[in-house]
Design an enzyme around this catalytic site. Structure first.
Site, PDB file in Angstrom:
ATOM      1  N   ASP A  73      49.018  35.352  46.837  1.00 46.87           N
ATOM      2  CA  ASP A  73      48.259  36.417  45.920  1.00 46.87           C
ATOM      3  C   ASP A  73      48.734  36.131  44.470  1.00 46.87           C
ATOM      4  O   ASP A  73      49.961  35.912  44.285  1.00 46.87           O
ATOM      5  CB  ASP A  73      47.967  37.704  46.469  1.00 46.87           C
ATOM      6  CG  ASP A  73      46.556  38.352  46.068  1.00 46.87           C
ATOM      7  OD1 ASP A  73      45.964  37.372  44.974  1.00 46.87           O
ATOM      8  OD2 ASP A  73      46.340  39.285  46.470  1.00 46.87           O
ATOM      9  N   GLU A  86      35.443  41.350  46.928  1.00 44.52           N
ATOM     10  CA  GLU A  86      36.285  42.085  46.378  1.00 44.52           C
ATOM     11  C   GLU A  86      35.809  43.133  45.088  1.00 44.52           C
ATOM     12  O   GLU A  86      36.064  43.924  44.748  1.00 44.52           O
ATOM     13  CB  GLU A  86      37.697  41.361  45.865  1.00 44.52           C
ATOM     14  CG  GLU A  86      38.646  42.113  45.283  1.00 44.52           C
ATOM     15  CD  GLU A  86      39.892  41.211  44.961  1.00 44.52           C
ATOM     16  OE1 GLU A  86      40.834  41.185  45.435  1.00 44.52           O
ATOM     17  OE2 GLU A  86      39.665  40.536  43.994  1.00 44.52           O
TER      18      GLU A  86
END
Length: 578
Positions: A350, A405
């Site tokens: 990430d 998200e």
């Protein structure tokens, strides 16, 4: 004027390579879609090529070959691919004594070109000058540039576009002729690029930040890719992975795409709770889902036991990690070795963000290391797909999209979802993390949400809502037990960017259809010619409220065409078992 034609001659690339002016024009079926566009091969600035003198092409030689290559991928729109193209390489001697090569490939779904400096081995400051000129009334769908590529896609006349944009860009030339601009084969020898536009200009530029590029002999820029044709050709294209060769992994038996139970989106604090993670493992096991992702917040003390529990229940574990935890080579080796010993199947890397050359070199190093330890990879806040999976097939998905998200702090319009199948998802797998029934900010129906599991392609399909939300909708649960994450065939059925998208995908002998809409009530026509024989199937669609699903059986024939009325911002799924 040299011409390069696709096998069959439908698509042509016409080039002019004279003196200080070099151009490329592209036609399809005799209609010019791209006007003569400046390549400016002699303009790039470098220490070796020379920035202080006007450089021109002195002589040009040409060599041709036919490409007829079959290859397979583990994930994507299909497993088996056939790439047939005509390639011409134009070797140009420059007035300053240097040499460059222009590679041009033309296939049935587009044109690709790249520039190579075969003798260059110095530190370059390279500013690309290639641009694409469109007819005046061209309409564009463009996403403002951000390092993580998580922005909205806007529709605009190409003459009104202004600024830097993420690839890919979609362009409507005529009602039945479209162009998608992107790139392929980006690695640590270069960096990802952007699209640039100026108001009242018919050109879209390939551009990148003016950063030093450290080169070796044989320096080349990535492929500049022009996918073109009707919307069916755009959506079904596999031109990007076809341009990337030299797979780096021989034994791929350990690489398995799959569906993923993921608790962070709905219960962000659950990632620090091993008991709650066991609940997700149990649910995944009962549904037949292949994986669970334990996102940020996990602790080393309890992960080995959790992995053992998951393994006993036939569920693989992916672990979240920040990219900086794997940056140092020694630490990377230690960490990946430990996770491999634990039995972890893969990692979510990430906050990659930056797209400069150093970050690209980290991608190269990480992919080699994860391949050595047989760990699959999911990149987030990352670069866009450029065909990397053809070289490193254990890369199963990337984020690089404004996905579910964002429901946590904003909203996603239904029309945004209906643009993605024609833009971002064309170039590679997309970890949108779909099927979020409980999103407070959503304007979609549950039928729309469920259909995203088919419409959006990703080698790891993270179903983002809580297991309790899925259990509360048994018809959705029934479908998600059946829909896979890897496909043998993809067919575009119908739609328009911003309005609707209907896509059929095959796994083995089973067919799945997903349809999503944006805007008011619509009737979606679904011809069933993709079926090889009569079938009894299932349709799942919104009830009268748009918050629950109805499941109904239907018997059909390949000659049938269904007409399905869809609620505003709605959708539906079809399932035809083999």
């Amino acid at each position: 004027m040299p011409t390069v034609e696709s096998p069959g001659g439908t698509i042509t690339a016409d080039l002019s390579l004279r003196g200080t002016v070099q151009t490329l024009a592209v036609s399809n079926g005799g209609r010019q879609l791209i006007k003569p566009s400046p390549l400016r091969l002699t303009d790039p600035v470098s220490e070796e090529i020379g920035a202080d003198e006007e450089v021109s092409i002195v002589t040009v030689s040409r060599r041709n070959r036919r490409i007829d290559r079959a290859f397979s991928t583990i994930t994507g729109k299909r497993r088996d691919h056939a790439y047939r193209a005509t390639e011409s390489v134009f070797s140009c001697d420059l007035s300053n004594g240097q040499r460059l090569e222009l590679y041009v490939r033309v296939s049935a779904d587009g044109v690709a070109f790249r520039l190579r400096f075969p003798d260059t081995s110095v530190l370059l400051t390279f500013q690309e000058e290639a641009s694409i000129r469109f007819p005046r009334r061209t309409i564009a769908w463009l996403s403002p540039y951000a390092s993580g590529h998580e922005t909205n896609i806007h529709q605009t006349p190409v003459f009104d576009a202004d600024g830097a944009f993420s690839m890919p860009g979609l362009f409507k030339i005529y009602d039945d002729q479209w162009v998608l601009l992107t790139e392929a084969d980006v690695d640590g020898s270069f960096m990802p690029s952007q699209l640039g536009a100026d108001p009242q200009d018919d050109r879209i530029h390939f551009q990148h930040p003016e950063l030093p590029v450290r080169t070796t002999s044989g320096f080349e820029i990535p492929w500049r890719v022009i996918v073109l044709g009707d919307l069916e050709t755009i959506v079904e294209s596999d031109l990007v992975p076809a341009l990337v060769e030299n797979p780096q992994i021989d034994d791929t038996d350990w690489i398995e795409p799959g569906r993923v139970a993921w608790s962070w989106w709905s219960e962000w604090d659950s990632t620090a709770d091993p008991d709650r993670q066991r609940d997700y493992i149990d649910y995944a096991s009962e549904r037949g889902w292949e994986y669970i992702l334990v996102d940020e917040g996990w602790e080393s003390e309890w992960i080995p036991d959790l992995v053992d529990y998951a393994t006993a229940n036939d569920v693989g574990v992916f672990l979240w990690t920040h990219w900086t935890d794997l940056y140092d080579p020694e630490q990377r080796e230690t960490t990946l070795s430990r996770w491999s010993r634990w039995g972890v199947k893969g990692i979510k890397v990430d906050v990659m963000d930056e797209n400069e050359q150093g970050r690209m070199q980290f991608y190269d190093q990480l992919l080699q290391a994860t391949a050595d330890y047989e760990l699959m990879v999911n990149f987030h806040s990352s670069l866009l797909p450029t065909g990397m999976k053809a070289r490193w097939p254990h890369v199963l998905t990337y984020e690089a999209v404004k996905g579910a998200e964002h429901y946590e702090w904003a909203t996603l319009t239904p029309t945004h979802n209906t643009v993605l199948p024609y833009t971002r998802n064309v170039v590679g797998p997309m970890d949108y993390t779909p099927v979020t029934f409980s999103a407070e900010n959503r304007h979609t129906t549950v039928g729309h949400e469920l259909a995203l599991s088919v419409v959006f392609e990703s080698g790891l399909q993270h179903f983002a809502d809580s297991i309790d939300e899925y259990a509360a909708r048994p018809n959705a649960e029934w479908f998600l037990e059946r829909v896979p994450a890897a496909w043998d065939e993809t067919r575009f059925i119908d739609g328009q960017p911003g309005s609707a998208a209907t896509i059929a995908r095959r796994s083995g002998t089973e067919w799945f259809v997903g349809a999503i809409t944006g805007g008011g009530e619509q009737t979606i026509d679904v011809p069933l010619s993709f079926l090889s024989d009569p079938r009894t199937g299932t349709i799942l669609r919104d009830d009268e409220t748009g918050e629950q699903l109805r499941r109904e059986s239907l018997s059909v024939d390949p000659t049938d065409e269904l007409a399905i009325t869809v609620r505003p911002n709605g959708g539906f799924c079809l399932y035809f078992p083999g």
